[in-house]
Write a protein that holds these residues in place. Structure first.
Motif, PDB file in Angstrom:
ATOM      1  N   LEU A  14       0.890  -1.153  -0.046  1.00 60.88           N
ATOM      2  CA  LEU A  14       0.087   0.056  -0.076  1.00 60.88           C
ATOM      3  C   LEU A  14       0.848   1.167  -0.105  1.00 60.88           C
ATOM      4  O   LEU A  14       0.650   1.897  -1.121  1.00 60.88           O
ATOM      5  CB  LEU A  14      -0.978  -0.100   1.417  1.00 60.88           C
ATOM      6  CG  LEU A  14      -2.144   0.726   0.911  1.00 60.88           C
ATOM      7  CD1 LEU A  14      -2.784   0.289  -0.499  1.00 60.88           C
ATOM      8  CD2 LEU A  14      -3.065   0.471   1.933  1.00 60.88           C
ATOM      9  N   PHE A  15       1.586   1.484   1.066  1.00 61.98           N
ATOM     10  CA  PHE A  15       2.529   2.592   0.832  1.00 61.98           C
ATOM     11  C   PHE A  15       3.562   2.835   1.948  1.00 61.98           C
ATOM     12  O   PHE A  15       3.720   1.801   2.547  1.00 61.98           O
ATOM     13  CB  PHE A  15       1.790   3.947   0.853  1.00 61.98           C
ATOM     14  CG  PHE A  15       1.192   4.663   2.158  1.00 61.98           C
ATOM     15  CD1 PHE A  15       1.995   5.185   2.828  1.00 61.98           C
ATOM     16  CD2 PHE A  15      -0.228   4.591   2.038  1.00 61.98           C
ATOM     17  CE1 PHE A  15       1.175   5.585   3.876  1.00 61.98           C
ATOM     18  CE2 PHE A  15      -0.966   5.109   3.034  1.00 61.98           C
ATOM     19  CZ  PHE A  15      -0.208   5.677   4.024  1.00 61.98           C
ATOM     20  N   GLU A  16       4.073   4.088   2.010  1.00 64.44           N
ATOM     21  CA  GLU A  16       5.177   4.465   3.002  1.00 64.44           C
ATOM     22  C   GLU A  16       6.394   3.722   2.700  1.00 64.44           C
ATOM     23  O   GLU A  16       6.574   2.938   1.974  1.00 64.44           O
ATOM     24  CB  GLU A  16       4.615   4.063   4.522  1.00 64.44           C
ATOM     25  CG  GLU A  16       3.373   4.808   5.158  1.00 64.44           C
ATOM     26  CD  GLU A  16       3.948   6.296   5.069  1.00 64.44           C
ATOM     27  OE1 GLU A  16       5.057   6.631   5.076  1.00 64.44           O
ATOM     28  OE2 GLU A  16       3.174   6.994   4.677  1.00 64.44           O
ATOM     29  N   GLU A  17       7.230   4.208   3.499  1.00 64.75           N
ATOM     30  CA  GLU A  17       8.476   3.689   3.379  1.00 64.75           C
ATOM     31  C   GLU A  17       9.048   2.418   3.589  1.00 64.75           C
ATOM     32  O   GLU A  17       8.281   1.781   4.495  1.00 64.75           O
ATOM     33  CB  GLU A  17       9.785   4.942   3.897  1.00 64.75           C
ATOM     34  CG  GLU A  17       9.464   5.002   5.214  1.00 64.75           C
ATOM     35  CD  GLU A  17       8.739   6.187   5.777  1.00 64.75           C
ATOM     36  OE1 GLU A  17       9.062   7.139   5.888  1.00 64.75           O
ATOM     37  OE2 GLU A  17       7.576   5.737   5.990  1.00 64.75           O
ATOM     38  N   PRO A  18       9.794   1.781   3.024  1.00 65.81           N
ATOM     39  CA  PRO A  18      10.042   0.519   3.330  1.00 65.81           C
ATOM     40  C   PRO A  18      10.884   0.371   4.754  1.00 65.81           C
ATOM     41  O   PRO A  18      11.803   1.353   4.977  1.00 65.81           O
ATOM     42  CB  PRO A  18      11.198  -0.116   2.193  1.00 65.81           C
ATOM     43  CG  PRO A  18      11.607   1.173   1.567  1.00 65.81           C
ATOM     44  CD  PRO A  18      10.575   2.221   1.964  1.00 65.81           C
ATOM     45  N   ILE A  66       4.306  13.966   5.652  1.00 68.41           N
ATOM     46  CA  ILE A  66       3.219  14.106   6.555  1.00 68.41           C
ATOM     47  C   ILE A  66       3.549  15.181   7.747  1.00 68.41           C
ATOM     48  O   ILE A  66       2.668  16.088   7.926  1.00 68.41           O
ATOM     49  CB  ILE A  66       2.610  12.762   7.182  1.00 68.41           C
ATOM     50  CG1 ILE A  66       2.546  11.896   6.046  1.00 68.41           C
ATOM     51  CG2 ILE A  66       1.296  13.208   7.983  1.00 68.41           C
ATOM     52  CD1 ILE A  66       3.045  10.504   6.780  1.00 68.41           C
ATOM     53  N   LEU A 109      -5.490  11.147   8.802  1.00 64.77           N
ATOM     54  CA  LEU A 109      -4.780   9.866   7.767  1.00 64.77           C
ATOM     55  C   LEU A 109      -4.381   8.833   8.662  1.00 64.77           C
ATOM     56  O   LEU A 109      -4.868   7.809   8.288  1.00 64.77           O
ATOM     57  CB  LEU A 109      -3.132  10.609   7.431  1.00 64.77           C
ATOM     58  CG  LEU A 109      -2.551   9.975   6.317  1.00 64.77           C
ATOM     59  CD1 LEU A 109      -2.363  11.238   5.410  1.00 64.77           C
ATOM     60  CD2 LEU A 109      -1.402   9.415   6.696  1.00 64.77           C
ATOM     61  N   CYS A 355       5.028   6.206  11.163  1.00 68.23           N
ATOM     62  CA  CYS A 355       5.008   6.529   9.702  1.00 68.23           C
ATOM     63  C   CYS A 355       4.123   5.581   9.315  1.00 68.23           C
ATOM     64  O   CYS A 355       4.343   5.244   8.290  1.00 68.23           O
ATOM     65  CB  CYS A 355       6.086   6.815   9.218  1.00 68.23           C
ATOM     66  SG  CYS A 355       6.486   8.598   9.093  1.00 68.23           S
ATOM     67  N   TYR A 356       3.238   5.259  10.067  1.00 67.55           N
ATOM     68  CA  TYR A 356       2.076   4.363   9.980  1.00 67.55           C
ATOM     69  C   TYR A 356       2.087   2.962   9.746  1.00 67.55           C
ATOM     70  O   TYR A 356       1.493   2.116  10.432  1.00 67.55           O
ATOM     71  CB  TYR A 356       1.002   4.831   9.111  1.00 67.55           C
ATOM     72  CG  TYR A 356       0.992   6.050   8.666  1.00 67.55           C
ATOM     73  CD1 TYR A 356       1.573   7.054   9.642  1.00 67.55           C
ATOM     74  CD2 TYR A 356       0.535   6.318   7.627  1.00 67.55           C
ATOM     75  CE1 TYR A 356       1.332   8.359   9.379  1.00 67.55           C
ATOM     76  CE2 TYR A 356       0.387   7.846   7.343  1.00 67.55           C
ATOM     77  CZ  TYR A 356       0.774   8.557   8.216  1.00 67.55           C
ATOM     78  OH  TYR A 356       0.564   9.902   7.991  1.00 67.55           O
TER      79      TYR A 356
ATOM     80  N   HIS B  18       2.356  -0.047  -5.914  1.00 68.25           N
ATOM     81  CA  HIS B  18       3.049   0.823  -5.649  1.00 68.25           C
ATOM     82  C   HIS B  18       4.480   0.585  -4.906  1.00 68.25           C
ATOM     83  O   HIS B  18       4.156  -0.553  -3.884  1.00 68.25           O
ATOM     84  CB  HIS B  18       2.209   1.915  -4.774  1.00 68.25           C
ATOM     85  CG  HIS B  18       2.878   2.759  -4.090  1.00 68.25           C
ATOM     86  ND1 HIS B  18       2.743   2.636  -2.564  1.00 68.25           N
ATOM     87  CD2 HIS B  18       3.845   3.658  -4.176  1.00 68.25           C
ATOM     88  CE1 HIS B  18       3.527   3.500  -2.180  1.00 68.25           C
ATOM     89  NE2 HIS B  18       4.207   3.937  -3.129  1.00 68.25           N
ATOM     90  N   SER B  20       8.027   2.072  -2.828  1.00 74.18           N
ATOM     91  CA  SER B  20       8.625   3.259  -2.516  1.00 74.18           C
ATOM     92  C   SER B  20      10.041   2.875  -2.359  1.00 74.18           C
ATOM     93  O   SER B  20      10.297   2.157  -1.662  1.00 74.18           O
ATOM     94  CB  SER B  20       7.796   3.695  -1.273  1.00 74.18           C
ATOM     95  OG  SER B  20       8.933   4.383  -0.362  1.00 74.18           O
TER      96      SER B  20
END
Ligand code: SF4
Lengths: 411, 140
Positions: A14-18, A66, A109, A355-356, B18, B20
């Motif tokens: 889905l997202f955010e940094e690894p 964010i 968020l 960072c979620y 997606h 990153s």
């Protein structure tokens, strides 16, 4: 005893940094957690040493998308501390407004993502929808939805025009009942309560040992907030209060975040009152940065963000040290995850708002002995969502039709 | 022939994955924003895939740090072909602010072939949608 390692990361759909987490599990229970970071390391502190003082505000803005105004505020505080300058009053209010708008959108968020992990996609869509008007305000007064470039050493870069103030007020007024509805929907929901209360508890001793910050600490009864404890910008010129809860579980963290949104609105409104109809400088010229050291902090949505700069009197810093709040908050997994079940880990990890959504990474579970794959990323979230459905059945609450359809489609 | 047929089939519903690779996560949030009620790209049949093995399009953000490049290459290999790679944000397009950093291994087109560049820091969701539409129109 057969132990299973569940690696979480470093990639996630889905997202955010690894980032990478390995959970050591005994059956359903988590017995240990390991954390490996650095996939996202961009060497910002080093790059900062080669940039001019004024350019660095743009660089630190891009540490995190964010908290993209928290870092510049902390950095400007540090340089202003070093150069011993006081910013004009109007700039103080504008800083507060931008900082608090960011807090609202960041908390919304989080609420949305937490909802998604629990299988409440309605909450996800709601929260993200209500976040849009805040981004609209940002776009109107700063020119960009994120990365506002508003901060500047010695003040702010742009003024908030009188013509915008009624529009901002209107948007915030419209948002309030919706936010109220969302808060009540989350806090009164029996299923969410069953799912979140008593989960991932951090006692105030844990908090002190790990040095956790921000909403995580405040949810465990620690009354800390840099905005009040070390006033800067206009936080000592307006009325607001620090929200705390005593339970220390994920539910308390959600309560703190949701109620903080209302406090932020209060701050913004008072700041707007103080801007309206007045004229004044928005920044002062800081030409030379003298040799020396300076520190600055700001209460980012996730906790205290800290910047240290050292100057030798030239155009760029000799050393620039940055400490973001998640650095302190993430290791609390060691205390909160151990002893919990795998299906709760998703929300506990997310509950710290690291960072979620570390859990939305490519999660794969391997059996230690056979090296066979047991679970992967979507399984992990499915487990969490399944638990919610189970509790729903036990309590006798039916999920909405939409949720049910989604659930069937996804599985 | 078979490849172009497959490409045409892609036009109906794109599954995006997606990735990153060292971003500030703002681009990533804006990608997610495209899914939420205001932009809602699902109405065009575009949806996020949970695994790269189900994806037609790889949305890549970030500069590509040294620690990441091996994984990016691996994920690109795992993506079924024909597939497209979209570089989202100034970071992925050029390295942006971080191009002088010591962990910089990108920009992305040095690591894997890129089909579409969407600049901006972060690009607005509208810009991303426009980029994807251009990609769709270019499929022949
Ligand atoms: S392009 Fe800008 S918003 Fe996107 S990841 Fe890079 S720094 Fe962040």
């Amino acid at each position: 005893m057969k132990k299973v390692i569940v690696p979480i990361g470093p990639y996630h759909p889905l997202f955010e940094e690894p980032e990478y987490f390995a959970l050591y599990c005994d059956g359903e229970r988590v017995v240990d957690v390991e954390w490996i970071a650095g996939y996202n390391h961009r060497g910002i502190e080093k790059i900062s040493e080669s940039k001019h003082w004024d350019q660095i505000t743009f660089l630190v803005e891009r540490i995190c998308g964010i908290c993209s105004t928290s870092h510049p505020i902390a950095y400007c505080n540090a340089v202003e501390d070093l150069a011993k300058v006081e910013i004009p009053e109007r700039a103080k209010y504008i800083r507060c407004i931008i900082g608090e708008l960011e807090r609202i959108h960041s908390h919304l968020l989080w609420v949305g993502l937490a909802g998604h992990f629990l299988g409440y996609n309605t909450v996800f869509m709601w929260a993200w929808k209500y976040r849009e008007p805040i981004l609209d305000i940002m776009e109107m007064i700063t020119g960009n939805r994120n990365h506002y470039a508003m901060m500047k050493i010695g003040g702010v870069r742009r003024d908030i025009d009188d013509a915008y103030i009624p529009i901002i007020r209107k948007i915030l007024e419209d948002l309030k009942p919706k936010l109220n509805m969302l808060t009540n929907a989350v806090l009164d929901d029996p299923v969410l309560a069953a799912r979140l209360k008593g989960v991932g508890v951090l006692t105030d001793k844990d908090i002190k040992e790990f040095g956790a910050l921000g909403p995580v600490a405040r949810a465990s009864g620690l009354d800390i907030d840099v905005r009040r404890d070390s006033p800067h910008a206009a936080y000592d010129l307006v009325e607001w209060k620090v929200i705390t809860q005593n339970e220390g579980d994920v539910f308390a963290r959600a309560v703190v975040r949701l109620l903080e949104c209302f406090e932020s609105m209060k701050i913004i409104e008072q700041c707007l009152d103080n801007l309206k109809g007045k004229k004044g400088e928005i920044s002062i010229d800081v030409r030379n940065i003298p040799p020396g050291e300076g520190i600055g902090h700001y209460e980012a949505p996730r906790g205290e963000c800290f910047h240290y700069v050292r100057s030798d009197g030239t155009g760029s810093p000799l050393r620039h040290k940055i400490r973001a709040p998640s650095f302190n908050n993430i290791p609390t997994f060691k205390a909160s995850c151990i002893g919990e079940t795998i299906s709760d880990v998703t929300i506990i990890l997310a509950g710290v708002d690291p960072c979620y959504c570390c859990t939305e990474r490519a999660i794969v579970a391997y059996d230690v002995n056979t090296q066979k794959k047991i679970l992967d990323g979507s399984d992990f979230i499915r487990l969490s969502q399944e638990k919610t459905r189970k509790i729903e059945k036990e309590i006798g609450v039916a999920p909405s039709r939409w949720e049910e359809k989604n659930w069937e489609r996804d599985n | 022939m078979v490849l172009s047929l497959r490409k045409k089939a892609l036009k109906k519903s794109l599954f995006v994955f997606h990735l990153s690779t060292g971003s500030c996560n703002n681009c990533d949030i804006e990608i997610l924003d495209c899914l939420t009620p205001r932009f809602d790209i699902e109405r065009f049949g575009i949806t996020l895939a949970g695994s790269v093995k189900h994806a037609d399009v790889l949305l890549v953000t970030g500069i590509g740090t040294l620690k990441n490049i091996e994984r990016v290459k691996k994920l690109y290999q795992q993506m079924p072909k024909p597939g497209f790679v979209v570089a989202i944000g100034s970071c992925a397009c050029t390295g942006g602010m971080f191009r002088d950093g010591y962990t910089m291994a990108g920009p992305l087109d040095k690591i894997i072939p890129v089909d579409v560049y969407i600049p901006g820091c972060p690009p607005k969701p509208e810009a991303m949608i426009a980029g994807i539409v251009k990609l769709l129109n270019s499929i022949k």
